[in-house]
Design a protein around this motif. Sequence first.
Motif, mmCIF file in Angstrom:
data_model
loop_
_atom_site.group_PDB
_atom_site.id
_atom_site.type_symbol
_atom_site.label_atom_id
_atom_site.label_comp_id
_atom_site.label_asym_id
_atom_site.label_seq_id
_atom_site.Cartn_x
_atom_site.Cartn_y
_atom_site.Cartn_z
ATOM 1 N N ALA A 164 29.142 34.476 28.739
ATOM 2 C CA ALA A 164 28.546 33.163 28.993
ATOM 3 C C ALA A 164 29.045 32.557 30.292
ATOM 4 O O ALA A 164 28.567 31.490 30.701
ATOM 5 C CB ALA A 164 28.853 32.218 27.830
ATOM 6 N N ARG A 165 29.988 33.224 30.952
ATOM 7 C CA ARG A 165 30.551 32.682 32.192
ATOM 8 C C ARG A 165 29.544 32.738 33.329
ATOM 9 O O ARG A 165 28.712 33.638 33.409
ATOM 10 C CB ARG A 165 31.812 33.451 32.587
ATOM 11 N N ARG A 166 29.676 31.770 34.226
ATOM 12 C CA ARG A 166 28.839 31.718 35.414
ATOM 13 C C ARG A 166 29.716 31.383 36.622
ATOM 14 O O ARG A 166 30.752 30.741 36.506
ATOM 15 C CB ARG A 166 27.741 30.651 35.269
ATOM 16 N N GLY A 167 29.296 31.808 37.785
ATOM 17 C CA GLY A 167 29.977 31.460 39.027
ATOM 18 C C GLY A 167 31.419 31.933 39.074
ATOM 19 O O GLY A 167 31.733 33.099 38.787
ATOM 20 N N VAL A 168 32.318 30.995 39.393
ATOM 21 C CA VAL A 168 33.737 31.328 39.497
ATOM 22 C C VAL A 168 34.284 31.808 38.155
ATOM 23 O O VAL A 168 35.213 32.621 38.104
ATOM 24 C CB VAL A 168 34.529 30.102 39.994
ATOM 25 N N GLY A 169 33.702 31.318 37.053
ATOM 26 C CA GLY A 169 34.154 31.731 35.728
ATOM 27 C C GLY A 169 34.055 33.223 35.524
ATOM 28 O O GLY A 169 34.872 33.824 34.807
ATOM 29 N N VAL A 170 33.061 33.860 36.142
ATOM 30 C CA VAL A 170 32.910 35.316 36.036
ATOM 31 C C VAL A 170 34.084 36.011 36.713
ATOM 32 O O VAL A 170 34.661 36.963 36.166
ATOM 33 C CB VAL A 170 31.581 35.771 36.662
ATOM 34 N N LEU A 171 34.447 35.528 37.896
ATOM 35 C CA LEU A 171 35.562 36.128 38.625
ATOM 36 C C LEU A 171 36.865 35.992 37.844
ATOM 37 O O LEU A 171 37.679 36.924 37.792
ATOM 38 C CB LEU A 171 35.701 35.465 40.002
ATOM 39 N N LEU A 172 37.064 34.830 37.228
ATOM 40 C CA LEU A 172 38.277 34.611 36.448
ATOM 41 C C LEU A 172 38.314 35.505 35.213
ATOM 42 O O LEU A 172 39.340 36.126 34.908
ATOM 43 C CB LEU A 172 38.373 33.139 36.026
ATOM 44 N N ALA A 173 37.196 35.578 34.506
ATOM 45 C CA ALA A 173 37.179 36.323 33.247
ATOM 46 C C ALA A 173 37.378 37.819 33.450
ATOM 47 O O ALA A 173 38.081 38.467 32.685
ATOM 48 C CB ALA A 173 35.863 36.069 32.507
ATOM 49 N N ARG A 174 36.785 38.387 34.489
ATOM 50 C CA ARG A 174 36.897 39.830 34.650
ATOM 51 C C ARG A 174 38.279 40.249 35.150
ATOM 52 O O ARG A 174 38.669 41.408 35.017
ATOM 53 C CB ARG A 174 35.804 40.351 35.572
ATOM 54 N N SER A 175 39.047 39.311 35.699
ATOM 55 C CA SER A 175 40.404 39.622 36.156
ATOM 56 C C SER A 175 41.453 38.850 35.373
ATOM 57 O O SER A 175 42.593 38.728 35.811
ATOM 58 C CB SER A 175 40.537 39.299 37.651
ATOM 59 N N GLN A 176 41.090 38.321 34.202
ATOM 60 C CA GLN A 176 41.966 37.388 33.507
ATOM 61 C C GLN A 176 43.275 38.011 33.037
ATOM 62 O O GLN A 176 44.285 37.308 32.936
ATOM 63 C CB GLN A 176 41.237 36.750 32.328
#
Length: 363
Positions: A164-176
């Motif tokens: 459900a992540r979008r934008g910067v949230g995608v970058l954070l989630a995939r490298s969390q």
Amino acid sequence: MALEAPTPDEESRPRPLDPAQPAPARRGSDYAVLSREVQAAGLLRRRPVSYAVRISLNLALLAAGWTAFALIGPSWWQLPVAAYLAVVFTQTAFIGHDAGHQQISRHRRINDLVGRLHGNLLTGIGYEWWVSKHNRHHAHPNHVDRDPDIGGNAIAFTREQSQARRGVGVLLARSQAWLFFPMLLLEGLHLHYASVRPLFDRTGAARLGARLRDGALLLAHFGAYLAAVLLVLTPLQAVCFVAVHQGLFGLYMGCAFAPNHKGMPIIAKGDKVDFLRRQVLTSRNIRGGRFTDVLLGGLNYQVEHHLFPSMPRSALPRVQPLVRAFCARHGIAYHETGLLDSYAQVLRHLHTVGGPLRPELEY
């Protein structure tokens, strides 16, 4: 009996608890039996003297830190003092945590007074806000949409949250998994912000009197803190002091709470799990001796703490063998591991959850 390690795909989804876990004959009956055993052993009795000693020692350590700060003056040697105060602030927050669970005294007013002094005044963490949030977590640990600790705002705990992540949230989630510990350096600032925000929410449940009282204590904390830093240190030293102190405070707090539930089974929407199994199966204990008990503020006995949240911290090591034996007799998985391994389990789970967002992986 330990929980079986989930496959990468299973680990990233909200999944029902192990269906092989036997259900009680009637809701709460197993917990009632365990609770009677614990009460008969006198382990729920408050221990105000023990807490009086703990609080006095902690206040002495806190006073020693600020005394050293005043004596050293404008010097870069203040950075070790900032690190020291980060540790003592976290220990102070642990006492506020215990007060919020009514562990210290039989009288709620005394517990709340201790909690507000150690939370709002001494550490800048809003007691009223924290108790409300933490009680919801205790009622529904690792339950999707009911546990605020897995809400997925900064960290995605399920595949659905990551997708459900979008934008910067995608970058954070995939490298969390890689960013998890660095992000904890901001946890102290987040706690302060989250504590102040409800004071301006007129639609919230908190009464005006409670907001004014908590606001006055928080204002006293931040006013005294910033005044001390700005009056004693040079501007650059002040910025560095606050960065080290608040960063390590957040890191320590995060490292103490992270092993408790992250990476453990998640209860999906609609799942019905009785209280005993809901608390035990979603919690992770950390092995260790007295040093670990002090380091983690008793949170290393997470299973026992969730089953008996009002139990004084000093009683948790004594109740653990009783709870472990009870779970073994009833075939309920009881998870316990070392501190470093708990972090590895957390990071593996976060890495797997963010997997679908990494373009180099195919799912």
